[in-house]
Every structure is written in C-alpha cells, then in structure tokens.
Scaffold this motif. Structure first.
Motif, mmCIF file in Angstrom:
data_model
loop_
_atom_site.group_PDB
_atom_site.id
_atom_site.type_symbol
_atom_site.label_atom_id
_atom_site.label_comp_id
_atom_site.label_asym_id
_atom_site.label_seq_id
_atom_site.Cartn_x
_atom_site.Cartn_y
_atom_site.Cartn_z
ATOM 1 N N GLN A 272 27.786 41.817 2.654
ATOM 2 C CA GLN A 272 26.986 42.368 3.747
ATOM 3 C C GLN A 272 26.119 43.519 3.246
ATOM 4 O OE1 GLN A 272 29.199 43.271 7.433
ATOM 5 N NE2 GLN A 272 30.871 41.991 6.647
ATOM 6 N N THR A 274 24.642 43.977 0.343
ATOM 7 C CA THR A 274 23.394 43.527 -0.290
ATOM 8 C C THR A 274 22.435 42.965 0.745
ATOM 9 O OG1 THR A 274 24.388 41.362 -0.807
ATOM 10 C CG2 THR A 274 24.528 43.082 -2.496
ATOM 11 N N ALA A 275 22.966 42.310 1.776
ATOM 12 C CA ALA A 275 22.101 41.795 2.845
ATOM 13 C C ALA A 275 21.507 42.932 3.672
ATOM 14 C CB ALA A 275 22.893 40.846 3.740
ATOM 15 N N ASN A 276 22.195 44.074 3.720
ATOM 16 C CA ASN A 276 21.749 45.213 4.519
ATOM 17 C C ASN A 276 20.876 46.195 3.750
ATOM 18 O OD1 ASN A 276 23.007 44.373 6.876
ATOM 19 N ND2 ASN A 276 24.930 45.410 6.394
ATOM 20 N N GLY A 277 20.509 45.860 2.526
ATOM 21 C CA GLY A 277 19.551 46.695 1.814
ATOM 22 C C GLY A 277 20.053 47.437 0.601
ATOM 23 N N PHE A 278 21.362 47.382 0.327
ATOM 24 C CA PHE A 278 21.874 48.015 -0.885
ATOM 25 C C PHE A 278 21.560 47.137 -2.098
ATOM 26 C CE2 PHE A 278 24.795 50.055 2.183
ATOM 27 C CZ PHE A 278 24.704 51.375 1.754
ATOM 28 N N SER A 279 21.201 47.761 -3.200
ATOM 29 C CA SER A 279 21.056 47.008 -4.444
ATOM 30 C C SER A 279 22.434 46.671 -5.003
ATOM 31 C CB SER A 279 20.274 47.821 -5.476
ATOM 32 O OG SER A 279 21.035 48.944 -5.902
ATOM 33 N N GLY A 331 24.662 49.374 6.546
ATOM 34 C CA GLY A 331 23.472 49.579 5.737
ATOM 35 C C GLY A 331 23.265 51.029 5.373
ATOM 36 N N PRO A 332 22.418 51.296 4.378
ATOM 37 C CA PRO A 332 22.225 52.663 3.868
ATOM 38 C C PRO A 332 21.682 53.634 4.905
ATOM 39 C CG PRO A 332 20.606 51.167 2.917
ATOM 40 C CD PRO A 332 21.612 50.321 3.631
ATOM 41 N N ARG A 333 20.921 53.158 5.860
ATOM 42 C CA ARG A 333 20.338 54.077 6.852
ATOM 43 C C ARG A 333 21.383 54.626 7.806
ATOM 44 N NH1 ARG A 333 14.908 50.716 8.770
ATOM 45 N NH2 ARG A 333 13.894 50.677 6.722
#
Length: 335
Positions: A272, A274-279, A331-333
């Motif tokens: 999840q 990586t799908a949410n924007g983490f590298s 996600g990161p945000r």
C-alpha cells in the motif's frame, strides 16, 4: 567467531550470486503480473546463494573451532530441514504447487526442526501441557515461514526485516544470552543476506524467490524459538514485530473480506505504501529503521528484568509498529 562467520557467509553468498545469476536468468525468470512490484522479468533464486553461503560458512566455523555438545547434529537437522524447504520453494517457483500440499510439506519441515533440533525446549511448562505447546509452536512456525514469504514482495524488504533481527541474535550469542550455535547461525544468515544485498538493491537484478524466503523463514523462526526458550519471550516477540503485524493484519483483513488468502495479492501495508506515493527506498528504509529500534527495545527487555520493563518495551514496540503501518496505509502526506 560470529563476525568471521558473518563475513565469510557474505563473501560466499556474493560469489555464488555472481555464479548462479546467468543460470537463473535462463531457467528461473519471474515475469511481472498485475500483483508484482517489478516491471521487467527478473531472475529469482538468490536464496540458494544466501543459504549455501550461510551453511558453508557455519560448517567452516565448526571445523576450525568446534563447539561443545551436539552443535554439529543440531546444525545438520536445521540445514536438512532448510534444504528440504528450499526444494519445495524451488519447485513452487518453477511450477506452482497446490496450496494444501505446500502447507503439508512446510509443516513437515517445521516439525522436523521442532522435534529434532529443540526437543528439550519448553516455553510455558507451567501454563500448558507439552502436547499443546508443541502444537502451538508448530502452528507458529508454519505461519512464520509463510509470513516471511508473503513479505518478500519488494526489493530489500526481507533484508530490512531479517538483517537487524539476525544481527541482534548474533550479538545475543556473543553475550551468552543464547547458546553459541544459535548466535553463529544468526550471524551466518545475516551475512548471507548482506552478501545478497547488492543484487537485490532497488531496482533488483535478483530475487530471493520462494527457494530463499521459505527456508529463511524457517531458520529465523528457529532462532526466535531458541531466544524465547531462554525466558526472553518479550524480546522474541519484539524483534519480528513489523513482519508479523503487517502479514497477520493483512491476512485477517482478507479473511474478513472472504478472499482466497492463498492467492497472491498487493494489499500488504508495505505494498500500500508504494501505491500511496512512497518510493521503494523510502519504504525499506523506514522498515529497516523501525527494526533497528525494535532490536534496541528487545535489548532493553533483555537487560532490565521485571514484568514492568517487559510490558513497557512490548507496548512501545506495538505503538511504533502501528504508527508505521498507519503511515504506509495513508501515504506520506498523512504520516
């Protein structure tokens, strides 16, 4: 000696990776599908190099500096079970086996280690009869074998989880917390994974494959069982907590949704993320840092006796693991 074994295992594993990769490119390519994290066909089977390097280094260490007792016999039992499970994994990598047959073969390998390498070990002699404890240990061992396999779905993710854990157990062996062979075995697996690391660095040129993740899960489960057998149950619970939590929560969610849990998927928290924007590097970096912290908490639990300290360390470990899982899921945000 643990450092020398770890260094030898790393060198041997790296050499074997170089030697085996052309063969694996030809015969063991993992082709991407809808559930894969990779985008191009990549050879799998690097676990052969990790295990071979680890056990060769251990055999050399025992030859140069023999341990007292039945260390050689115990190592042989673990090596035979790991090799058998590697064969199961290799077969599954090339031609997938039915889920039921896989489970039976895994249980046989775990049981062989449980009853032949640690027949005297008791964790809760005052709480439950031997038969029940052995049944629960078998169930936990099979689950751990599978969860390490489930979690091996991203470059470096297995290294981020298992290297700090085995490194901590190697140190525990050096300080006499666990028996010397357990410390040596942990150092060997740690070294083998370090030797494999350059080939699995994102973007990976080589995967562990089931031939590697399944037996690594078996050996790691045995190491944690030995640690728990010293009375350090809290430390044995803390060390693998991220892998256990991610895989177990994911399994329970899939069961509640009525999904076929034996089929591949992309719903683990690290997937999840990586799908949410983490590298990929951000994910494995955070998992690695968390596992270093968990190793530190396990060390505190070992160094400071008493239930209050044990409870505090476990509670803090659960909280930190939960925070990382939530960060991955949102996600990161929102982290």
């Amino acid at each position: 000696m643990p450092f020398a074994i770890s260094a030898a295992a790393a060198i041997l594993a790296a050499v074997l990776c170089v030697w085996l990769r052309p063969l694996l490119v030809r015969y063991a390519l993992a082709r991407p599908n809808a559930r894969s994290s990779h985008k191009v066909p990549t050879p799998q089977g690097g676990g052969i190099a990790v295990l071979a390097g680890a056990f060769l280094a251990l055999a050399l260490g025992l030859w140069l500096s023999p341990l007292e007792g039945e260390a050689g016999r115990t190592l042989l039992v673990v090596a035979l079970a790991a090799t058998a499970l590697a064969v199961v994994g290799a077969w599954d990598d090339i031609r997938p086996l039915p889920a039921g047959l896989r489970l039976v073969l895994q249980a046989a390998c775990v049981g062989f280690v449980l009853f032949r390498a640690a027949p005297e070990l008791r964790l809760f002699p005052e709480l439950m009869p031997l038969a029940l404890e052995r049944a629960l240990a078998l169930l936990a061992g099979v689950w751990f074998v599978n969860l390490v396999n489930f979690m091996d779905g991203l470059d470096w993710i297995t290294l981020a989880g298992i290297v700090p854990l085995t490194g901590a157990l190697a140190l525990a062996g050096g300080y006499g917390i666990v028996d010397p062979l357990t410390g040596w075995l942990a150092a060997a697996i740690c070294g083998g994974l370090v030797g494999f690391a350059p080939f699995n660095r994102p973007v990976a040129r080589l995967f562990l494959g089931d031939v590697g993740s399944l037996p690594i899960g078996l050996v790691t489960a045995y190491l944690l069982y030995r640690l728990a057998g010293t009375g350090a149950f809290a430390a044995a619970l803390i060390l693998p907590l991220y892998h256990v939590a991610d895989s177990t929560i994911t399994l329970l969610r899939r069961l509640l949704r009525g999904e076929r849990v034996w089929e591949a998927h992309r719903s683990h928290f690290y997937q999840q993320a990586t799908a949410n924007g983490f590298s990929v590097m951000a994910v494995v970096g955070q998992v690695f840092l968390l596992n270093l912290v968990l190793a530190g908490l396990a060390a505190v639990a070992l160094a400071v006796p008493g239930l209050p300290t044990q409870f505090a360390c476990v509670a803090l470990a659960v909280m930190l693991t939960g925070l990382l899982l939530r960060r991955f899921a949102t996600g990161p945000r929102h982290g």
